[in-house]
Each structure stands twice: as structure tokens, then as C-alpha cells.
Design a protein around this motif. Structure first.
Motif, PDB file in Angstrom:
ATOM      1  N   GLY A  35       0.812  -1.207   0.000  1.00  0.00           N
ATOM      2  CA  GLY A  35       0.000   0.000   0.000  1.00  0.00           C
ATOM      3  C   GLY A  35       0.843   1.253   0.000  1.00  0.00           C
ATOM      4  O   GLY A  35       2.047   1.211  -0.255  1.00  0.00           O
ATOM      5  N   LEU A  36       0.167   2.355   0.301  1.00  0.00           N
ATOM      6  CA  LEU A  36       0.809   3.666   0.329  1.00  0.00           C
ATOM      7  C   LEU A  36       1.013   4.089   1.780  1.00  0.00           C
ATOM      8  O   LEU A  36       0.099   3.994   2.596  1.00  0.00           O
ATOM      9  N   VAL A  37       2.208   4.554   2.079  1.00  0.00           N
ATOM     10  CA  VAL A  37       2.520   4.992   3.436  1.00  0.00           C
ATOM     11  C   VAL A  37       3.474   6.179   3.355  1.00  0.00           C
ATOM     12  O   VAL A  37       4.233   6.308   2.390  1.00  0.00           O
ATOM     13  N   GLN A  38       3.427   7.040   4.360  1.00  0.00           N
ATOM     14  CA  GLN A  38       4.345   8.171   4.409  1.00  0.00           C
ATOM     15  C   GLN A  38       5.703   7.729   4.940  1.00  0.00           C
ATOM     16  O   GLN A  38       5.812   6.728   5.649  1.00  0.00           O
ATOM     17  N   ALA A  39       6.709   8.505   4.596  1.00  0.00           N
ATOM     18  CA  ALA A  39       8.052   8.217   5.091  1.00  0.00           C
ATOM     19  C   ALA A  39       8.037   8.145   6.613  1.00  0.00           C
ATOM     20  O   ALA A  39       7.306   8.875   7.271  1.00  0.00           O
ATOM     21  N   GLU A  40       8.851   7.236   7.126  1.00  0.00           N
ATOM     22  CA  GLU A  40       8.944   6.923   8.561  1.00  0.00           C
ATOM     23  C   GLU A  40       7.773   6.082   9.067  1.00  0.00           C
ATOM     24  O   GLU A  40       7.755   5.728  10.251  1.00  0.00           O
ATOM     25  N   GLY A  41       6.839   5.749   8.180  1.00  0.00           N
ATOM     26  CA  GLY A  41       5.736   4.887   8.587  1.00  0.00           C
ATOM     27  C   GLY A  41       6.105   3.419   8.521  1.00  0.00           C
ATOM     28  O   GLY A  41       7.268   3.060   8.258  1.00  0.00           O
ATOM     29  N   SER A  42       5.090   2.566   8.761  1.00  0.00           N
ATOM     30  CA  SER A  42       5.305   1.123   8.802  1.00  0.00           C
ATOM     31  C   SER A  42       4.267   0.407   7.948  1.00  0.00           C
ATOM     32  O   SER A  42       3.149   0.886   7.774  1.00  0.00           O
ATOM     33  N   THR A  47       4.440   1.769  -1.764  1.00  0.00           N
ATOM     34  CA  THR A  47       4.793   3.129  -2.166  1.00  0.00           C
ATOM     35  C   THR A  47       4.995   3.968  -0.917  1.00  0.00           C
ATOM     36  O   THR A  47       4.101   4.044  -0.065  1.00  0.00           O
ATOM     37  N   VAL A  48       6.161   4.587  -0.814  1.00  0.00           N
ATOM     38  CA  VAL A  48       6.485   5.417   0.341  1.00  0.00           C
ATOM     39  C   VAL A  48       6.617   6.857  -0.135  1.00  0.00           C
ATOM     40  O   VAL A  48       7.483   7.171  -0.964  1.00  0.00           O
ATOM     41  N   SER A  49       5.755   7.699   0.378  1.00  0.00           N
ATOM     42  CA  SER A  49       5.783   9.108  -0.030  1.00  0.00           C
ATOM     43  C   SER A  49       6.643   9.930   0.928  1.00  0.00           C
ATOM     44  O   SER A  49       6.724   9.632   2.120  1.00  0.00           O
ATOM     45  N   SER A  50       7.253  10.952   0.374  1.00  0.00           N
ATOM     46  CA  SER A  50       8.136  11.799   1.203  1.00  0.00           C
ATOM     47  C   SER A  50       7.371  12.928   1.871  1.00  0.00           C
ATOM     48  O   SER A  50       6.223  13.174   1.574  1.00  0.00           O
ATOM     49  N   ASP A  63       9.561  -1.063   9.048  1.00  0.00           N
ATOM     50  CA  ASP A  63       9.478   0.154   9.853  1.00  0.00           C
ATOM     51  C   ASP A  63      10.418   1.207   9.308  1.00  0.00           C
ATOM     52  O   ASP A  63      11.336   0.912   8.543  1.00  0.00           O
ATOM     53  N   SER A  64      10.182   2.441   9.738  1.00  0.00           N
ATOM     54  CA  SER A  64      11.025   3.567   9.307  1.00  0.00           C
ATOM     55  C   SER A  64      11.202   3.570   7.793  1.00  0.00           C
ATOM     56  O   SER A  64      12.317   3.699   7.274  1.00  0.00           O
ATOM     57  N   LEU A  65      10.101   3.429   7.098  1.00  0.00           N
ATOM     58  CA  LEU A  65      10.164   3.330   5.640  1.00  0.00           C
ATOM     59  C   LEU A  65      10.668   4.624   5.018  1.00  0.00           C
ATOM     60  O   LEU A  65      10.417   5.727   5.527  1.00  0.00           O
ATOM     61  N   LYS A  66      11.368   4.455   3.915  1.00  0.00           N
ATOM     62  CA  LYS A  66      11.948   5.572   3.182  1.00  0.00           C
ATOM     63  C   LYS A  66      11.399   5.573   1.756  1.00  0.00           C
ATOM     64  O   LYS A  66      11.007   4.512   1.248  1.00  0.00           O
ATOM     65  N   PRO A  67      11.397   6.718   1.100  1.00  0.00           N
ATOM     66  CA  PRO A  67      10.928   6.733  -0.295  1.00  0.00           C
ATOM     67  C   PRO A  67      11.674   5.739  -1.182  1.00  0.00           C
ATOM     68  O   PRO A  67      11.081   5.170  -2.098  1.00  0.00           O
ATOM     69  N   GLU A  68      12.937   5.500  -0.900  1.00  0.00           N
ATOM     70  CA  GLU A  68      13.706   4.551  -1.708  1.00  0.00           C
ATOM     71  C   GLU A  68      13.312   3.098  -1.479  1.00  0.00           C
ATOM     72  O   GLU A  68      13.801   2.202  -2.174  1.00  0.00           O
ATOM     73  N   GLN A 107      11.595  -4.985  -6.494  1.00  0.00           N
ATOM     74  CA  GLN A 107      12.052  -4.405  -7.744  1.00  0.00           C
ATOM     75  C   GLN A 107      11.467  -3.007  -7.869  1.00  0.00           C
ATOM     76  O   GLN A 107      10.238  -2.848  -7.950  1.00  0.00           O
ATOM     77  N   ALA A 108      12.346  -2.025  -7.870  1.00  0.00           N
ATOM     78  CA  ALA A 108      11.947  -0.635  -8.053  1.00  0.00           C
ATOM     79  C   ALA A 108      11.939  -0.313  -9.536  1.00  0.00           C
ATOM     80  O   ALA A 108      12.610  -0.983 -10.331  1.00  0.00           O
ATOM     81  N   PRO A 109      11.197   0.707  -9.943  1.00  0.00           N
ATOM     82  CA  PRO A 109      11.150   1.079 -11.358  1.00  0.00           C
ATOM     83  C   PRO A 109      12.548   1.332 -11.923  1.00  0.00           C
ATOM     84  O   PRO A 109      13.335   2.075 -11.339  1.00  0.00           O
ATOM     85  N   GLY A 110      12.838   0.673 -13.034  1.00  0.00           N
ATOM     86  CA  GLY A 110      14.112   0.873 -13.692  1.00  0.00           C
ATOM     87  C   GLY A 110      15.294   0.183 -13.049  1.00  0.00           C
ATOM     88  O   GLY A 110      16.438   0.375 -13.465  1.00  0.00           O
ATOM     89  N   LYS A 111      15.033  -0.631 -12.032  1.00  0.00           N
ATOM     90  CA  LYS A 111      16.123  -1.318 -11.336  1.00  0.00           C
ATOM     91  C   LYS A 111      15.928  -2.816 -11.383  1.00  0.00           C
ATOM     92  O   LYS A 111      14.842  -3.315 -11.669  1.00  0.00           O
ATOM     93  N   GLU A 112      16.998  -3.536 -11.081  1.00  0.00           N
ATOM     94  CA  GLU A 112      16.916  -4.995 -11.053  1.00  0.00           C
ATOM     95  C   GLU A 112      16.273  -5.463  -9.746  1.00  0.00           C
ATOM     96  O   GLU A 112      16.296  -4.762  -8.739  1.00  0.00           O
ATOM     97  N   ARG A 113      15.751  -6.661  -9.785  1.00  0.00           N
ATOM     98  CA  ARG A 113      15.176  -7.254  -8.582  1.00  0.00           C
ATOM     99  C   ARG A 113      16.312  -7.541  -7.590  1.00  0.00           C
ATOM    100  O   ARG A 113      17.363  -8.059  -7.974  1.00  0.00           O
TER     101      ARG A 113
END
Length: 124
Positions: free
Chosen positions: A10-17, A121-124, A85-90, A39-45
Motif C-alpha cells: 500500500g501507500l505509506v508516508q516516510a517513517e511509517g510502517s 509506495t512510500v511518499s516523502s 518500519d522507518s520506511l523511506k521513499p527509496e 524491484q523498483a522502477p528501472g532497477k533490477e530485482r
């Protein structure tokens, strides 16, 4: 036939869980290691975390200290979870569950099974 079904993205804000879960079902004698890739967009798994049948876990350096993998083999539940936990946009990516499943004995035959993925999806 063996299937893995993931849930919890799902969608969560940065620093969320968020907590991801994956359940294996089908013709399973036992499961060796289970875990999560992403796998992030444009990156390898890439491997996020995995846990052996005995409970030994290892993590990628990027999630160490923030993510915790756990596994439930009791009563043939065959589930693996990832507490994030402590999710980041990356950390934004599609997360895939996998399992190395013993599907036949004598001789032993393992099958690597993958789920369809769940979007985090982690939003900043």
C-alpha cells in the motif's frame, strides 16, 4: 501445484510502517528458505530478506535494522511476513515473496515459487 499469495502492500508516508504477509498453499512437503525480493522502477530485482526453515534470517544492508522477517511453519501454515518500519521513499518497489518448496521426495525435488508481487509506495 504451489501458490504464494502476498498481502499488505500500500501507500505509506516516510517513517511509517507496513507489514507484508505471504502464504504458501498447494502440494507442499516442506519449505526450505522463504523470503522477499523487491524491484523498483528501472532497477533490477534485489533480495530484501530471507529466512531458513530453521529460522536464520539475513537482510540486505539497505534494510538492516528497519525490516524484520518472520516465519510461521506451525500447523502447515507456511507463511512468511515482513515487518517494515522507518520506511523511506527509496523503499518504494514491488515486493515479491518467494519460497523453495520441496514438492517431491525420493528423489527430493525443490521448486522455486514466486508470488505475483505487492506494491509498496512510500511518499516523502
Amino acid at each position: 501445484q504451489v501458490q504464494l499469495v502476498e498481502s499488505g502492500g500500500g501507500l505509506v508516508q516516510a517513517e511509517g510502517s507496513l507489514r507484508l504477509s505471504c502464504a504458501a498453499s498447494g502440494s507442499i512437503f516442506s519449505i526450505d528458505d522463504m523470503g522477499w525480493y523487491r524491484q523498483a522502477p528501472g532497477k533490477e530485482r534485489e533480495l530484501v530478506a530471507r529466512v531458513t526453515a530453521g529460522g536464520s534470517a539475513n537482510y540486505s544492508d539497505s534494510v538492516k535494522g528497519r525490516f524484520t522477517i518472520s516465519r510461521d511453519n506451525a500447523n502447515a501454515k507456511n507463511t512468511v511476513s515482513l515487518q517494515m518500519d522507518s520506511l523511506k521513499p527509496e523503499d518504494t518497489a514491488v515486493y515479491y515473496c518467494y519460497a523453495n518448496v520441496l514438492v517431491a521426495r525420493y528423489p527430493a525435488r525443490f521448486l522455486e515459487v514466486w508470488g505475483l508481487g505487492t506494491l509498496v509506495t512510500v511518499s516523502s
